[in-house]
Design a protein around this motif. Structure first.
Motif, PDB file in Angstrom:
ATOM      1  N   ALA A  42       0.847  -1.192   0.000  1.00 49.38           N
ATOM      2  CA  ALA A  42       0.000   0.000   0.000  1.00 49.38           C
ATOM      3  C   ALA A  42       0.881   1.240   0.000  1.00 49.38           C
ATOM      4  O   ALA A  42       1.985   1.244   0.566  1.00 49.38           O
ATOM      5  N   LEU A  43       0.385   2.306  -0.627  1.00 49.36           N
ATOM      6  CA  LEU A  43       1.162   3.535  -0.796  1.00 49.36           C
ATOM      7  C   LEU A  43       0.270   4.743  -0.569  1.00 49.36           C
ATOM      8  O   LEU A  43      -0.860   4.795  -1.061  1.00 49.36           O
ATOM      9  N   GLN A  44       0.789   5.709   0.199  1.00 50.41           N
ATOM     10  CA  GLN A  44       0.145   7.008   0.370  1.00 50.41           C
ATOM     11  C   GLN A  44       0.999   8.060  -0.304  1.00 50.41           C
ATOM     12  O   GLN A  44       2.196   8.169  -0.049  1.00 50.41           O
ATOM     13  N   LEU A  45       0.368   8.874  -1.139  1.00 49.28           N
ATOM     14  CA  LEU A  45       1.076   9.924  -1.868  1.00 49.28           C
ATOM     15  C   LEU A  45       0.736  11.286  -1.270  1.00 49.28           C
ATOM     16  O   LEU A  45      -0.356  11.804  -1.461  1.00 49.28           O
ATOM     17  N   GLY A  46       1.681  11.873  -0.554  1.00 47.37           N
ATOM     18  CA  GLY A  46       1.530  13.235  -0.079  1.00 47.37           C
ATOM     19  C   GLY A  46       0.775  13.374   1.226  1.00 47.37           C
ATOM     20  O   GLY A  46       0.228  12.416   1.782  1.00 47.37           O
ATOM     21  N   LEU A  47       0.768  14.606   1.732  1.00 51.00           N
ATOM     22  CA  LEU A  47       0.062  15.057   2.930  1.00 51.00           C
ATOM     23  C   LEU A  47       0.371  14.176   4.138  1.00 51.00           C
ATOM     24  O   LEU A  47      -0.485  13.435   4.629  1.00 51.00           O
ATOM     25  N   PRO A  48       1.596  14.238   4.663  1.00 54.31           N
ATOM     26  CA  PRO A  48       1.934  13.425   5.840  1.00 54.31           C
ATOM     27  C   PRO A  48       1.208  13.835   7.104  1.00 54.31           C
ATOM     28  O   PRO A  48       1.303  13.128   8.109  1.00 54.31           O
ATOM     29  N   ARG A  49       0.495  14.963   7.083  1.00 54.84           N
ATOM     30  CA  ARG A  49      -0.285  15.357   8.248  1.00 54.84           C
ATOM     31  C   ARG A  49      -1.395  14.371   8.562  1.00 54.84           C
ATOM     32  O   ARG A  49      -1.952  14.368   9.663  1.00 54.84           O
ATOM     33  N   ILE A  50      -1.735  13.533   7.597  1.00 51.99           N
ATOM     34  CA  ILE A  50      -2.771  12.533   7.809  1.00 51.99           C
ATOM     35  C   ILE A  50      -2.168  11.156   7.547  1.00 51.99           C
ATOM     36  O   ILE A  50      -1.379  10.981   6.616  1.00 51.99           O
ATOM     37  N   ASP A  51      -2.491  10.198   8.406  1.00 55.44           N
ATOM     38  CA  ASP A  51      -2.004   8.834   8.246  1.00 55.44           C
ATOM     39  C   ASP A  51      -3.111   8.008   7.613  1.00 55.44           C
ATOM     40  O   ASP A  51      -3.918   7.377   8.293  1.00 55.44           O
ATOM     41  N   ALA A  52      -3.138   8.016   6.291  1.00 61.60           N
ATOM     42  CA  ALA A  52      -4.234   7.384   5.566  1.00 61.60           C
ATOM     43  C   ALA A  52      -4.203   5.865   5.645  1.00 61.60           C
ATOM     44  O   ALA A  52      -5.198   5.213   5.339  1.00 61.60           O
ATOM     45  N   SER A  96       5.213  -1.932 -12.645  1.00 58.22           N
ATOM     46  CA  SER A  96       3.820  -1.965 -13.077  1.00 58.22           C
ATOM     47  C   SER A  96       3.103  -3.129 -12.398  1.00 58.22           C
ATOM     48  O   SER A  96       3.671  -4.212 -12.218  1.00 58.22           O
ATOM     49  N   ALA A  97       1.855  -2.873 -12.016  1.00 59.80           N
ATOM     50  CA  ALA A  97       1.012  -3.897 -11.388  1.00 59.80           C
ATOM     51  C   ALA A  97       1.688  -4.504 -10.167  1.00 59.80           C
ATOM     52  O   ALA A  97       1.774  -5.726 -10.018  1.00 59.80           O
ATOM     53  N   SER A  98       2.174  -3.635  -9.266  1.00 58.50           N
ATOM     54  CA  SER A  98       2.893  -4.123  -8.081  1.00 58.50           C
ATOM     55  C   SER A  98       2.250  -3.699  -6.765  1.00 58.50           C
ATOM     56  O   SER A  98       2.642  -4.201  -5.707  1.00 58.50           O
ATOM     57  N   LEU A  99       1.285  -2.781  -6.780  1.00 62.34           N
ATOM     58  CA  LEU A  99       0.666  -2.279  -5.557  1.00 62.34           C
ATOM     59  C   LEU A  99      -0.802  -2.691  -5.496  1.00 62.34           C
ATOM     60  O   LEU A  99      -1.473  -2.819  -6.519  1.00 62.34           O
ATOM     61  N   ASP A 100      -1.282  -2.873  -4.275  1.00 63.19           N
ATOM     62  CA  ASP A 100      -2.682  -3.252  -4.064  1.00 63.19           C
ATOM     63  C   ASP A 100      -3.558  -2.063  -3.687  1.00 63.19           C
ATOM     64  O   ASP A 100      -4.773  -2.116  -3.884  1.00 63.19           O
ATOM     65  N   VAL A 121      -0.675   6.161 -11.246  1.00 62.22           N
ATOM     66  CA  VAL A 121      -1.285   5.314 -10.225  1.00 62.22           C
ATOM     67  C   VAL A 121      -1.919   4.081 -10.860  1.00 62.22           C
ATOM     68  O   VAL A 121      -1.805   2.964 -10.346  1.00 62.22           O
ATOM     69  N   GLU A 122      -2.569   4.282 -11.991  1.00 63.97           N
ATOM     70  CA  GLU A 122      -3.171   3.145 -12.693  1.00 63.97           C
ATOM     71  C   GLU A 122      -2.099   2.151 -13.137  1.00 63.97           C
ATOM     72  O   GLU A 122      -2.332   0.933 -13.121  1.00 63.97           O
ATOM     73  N   ARG A 123      -0.927   2.641 -13.496  1.00 67.33           N
ATOM     74  CA  ARG A 123       0.141   1.761 -13.955  1.00 67.33           C
ATOM     75  C   ARG A 123       0.649   0.860 -12.835  1.00 67.33           C
ATOM     76  O   ARG A 123       0.860  -0.349 -13.033  1.00 67.33           O
ATOM     77  N   VAL A 124       0.864   1.424 -11.650  1.00 64.10           N
ATOM     78  CA  VAL A 124       1.471   0.650 -10.566  1.00 64.10           C
ATOM     79  C   VAL A 124       0.464  -0.227  -9.830  1.00 64.10           C
ATOM     80  O   VAL A 124       0.868  -1.114  -9.065  1.00 64.10           O
ATOM     81  N   LEU A 125      -0.814  -0.003 -10.031  1.00 64.84           N
ATOM     82  CA  LEU A 125      -1.821  -0.809  -9.342  1.00 64.84           C
ATOM     83  C   LEU A 125      -1.983  -2.167 -10.026  1.00 64.84           C
ATOM     84  O   LEU A 125      -1.973  -2.270 -11.251  1.00 64.84           O
ATOM     85  N   ARG A 130      -7.074  -1.056  -5.555  1.00 67.26           N
ATOM     86  CA  ARG A 130      -7.923   0.089  -5.200  1.00 67.26           C
ATOM     87  C   ARG A 130      -7.132   1.387  -5.137  1.00 67.26           C
ATOM     88  O   ARG A 130      -5.959   1.393  -4.740  1.00 67.26           O
ATOM     89  N   VAL A 131      -7.799   2.465  -5.493  1.00 71.05           N
ATOM     90  CA  VAL A 131      -7.281   3.810  -5.297  1.00 71.05           C
ATOM     91  C   VAL A 131      -8.325   4.595  -4.510  1.00 71.05           C
ATOM     92  O   VAL A 131      -9.524   4.509  -4.790  1.00 71.05           O
ATOM     93  N   VAL A 132      -7.869   5.322  -3.495  1.00 70.18           N
ATOM     94  CA  VAL A 132      -8.738   6.159  -2.664  1.00 70.18           C
ATOM     95  C   VAL A 132      -8.273   7.598  -2.825  1.00 70.18           C
ATOM     96  O   VAL A 132      -7.104   7.909  -2.563  1.00 70.18           O
ATOM     97  N   ILE A 133      -9.177   8.465  -3.251  1.00 73.42           N
ATOM     98  CA  ILE A 133      -8.837   9.857  -3.570  1.00 73.42           C
ATOM     99  C   ILE A 133      -9.630  10.789  -2.673  1.00 73.42           C
ATOM    100  O   ILE A 133     -10.863  10.674  -2.573  1.00 73.42           O
TER     101      ILE A 133
END
Length: 271
Positions: A42-52, A96-100, A121-125, A130-133
């Motif tokens: 799993a990967l979170q991109l940006g905004l470290p103020r929140i622990d997604a 590519s196709a390495s993240l869930d 994001v679509e490439r690495v998923l 799932r992607v959560v925006i």
């Protein structure tokens, strides 16, 4: 690339009473969304103020940032267990196709090319990943306030209580169109943040009833939205069905009794 002042402006605004209240809603809802998403990476991109990803149970979780100042904000926060990465969001260092799961908390609003970042994001998923925006809703009281403040700042000084993130909000419908073009299927979407962006914590508490009323009567006008989408790959087949033995058709014998009865009725004495 996004302006440095823009990306720094959002964390500063989140320290205001209105920003802290909105951040609390986002954290709570992200916890509910990611807790039932399973996988390994799993990967979170940006905004470290929140622990997604704090409620997610995947064994490998990362937090990626573009600006070194964002990484500095992670230091001293024990709740953030993800490994910090410095990378461009439109050129992720993953196969590519390495993240869930990939979570984008207000990431597309500050990306230099949001559509390219979403394509990455679509490439690495992985397929069915799932992607959560999370994004600000321009069609809300907060969005209208921000546009009004942008106009006023041309004539007057800036107001500290206004939503001054410096980013470019991405509309909910436009985001759904982008996801559809990239073969994503939207699974769920929710809006939140119906209390006006007032500066006083006392007034925020008094207007708390608007959260319940807005969620019921005008849900699409919330200040922020959270969208969950799944990556679909056309032409996929389940591996378990490949090579399954097929049963050969068994020939059915003709009923003998019926054949004898037909021969008897067609004899010379038949009437």
């Amino acid at each position: 690339m996004a302006e440095s002042g823009a990306i720094i402006g959002l964390p500063a605004w989140l320290d205001t009473p209105a920003g802290a209240r909105l951040l609390e809603w986002e954290q709570q809802h992200l916890d509910e969304v990611v807790t039932d998403i399973f996988g390994f990476h799993a990967l979170q991109l940006g905004l470290p103020r929140i622990d997604a990803l704090r409620a997610n149970r995947m064994p490998h979780r990362w937090l990626a940032v573009e600006n070194p100042a964002e990484a500095a904000a992670c230091e001293g926060q024990a709740a953030l267990r993800a490994v910090s990465l410095h990378c461009d969001f439109d050129a992720l260092p993953f196969d590519s196709a390495s993240l869930d799961l990939v979570v984008l908390p207000h990431t597309l609003e500050f990306a230099r090319d949001p559509h390219l970042a979403l394509r990455e994001v679509e490439r690495v998923l992985m397929p069915e990943g799932r992607v959560v925006i999370v994004g600000f809703n321009p069609a809300s009281l907060w969005g209208l306030r921000e546009r009004a403040e942008r106009w006023r700042r041309r004539l007057r000084r800036r107001h500290a209580d206004a939503l001054q993130t410096g980013g470019s909000p991405l509309g909910y419908r436009r985001l759904r169109d982008w996801l559809r073009l990239l073969s994503f299927e939207v699974e769920a979407g929710r809006f939140g943040g119906y209390v006006p962006p007032v500066a006083s914590a006392k007034w925020l508490a008094r207007l708390g009833w608007m959260e319940r009323a807005g969620d019921r009567w005008w849900p699409i006008f919330g200040a922020v939205y959270v969208v969950t989408a799944v990556k679909r790959v056309r032409g996929m087949r389940l591996v378990g069905l490949i090579g399954a033995p097929r049963r050969k058709p068994v020939p059915v014998a003709a009923p003998v009794a019926a054949a004898h009865q037909h021969e008897f009725e067609s004899g010379p004495d038949a009437r």
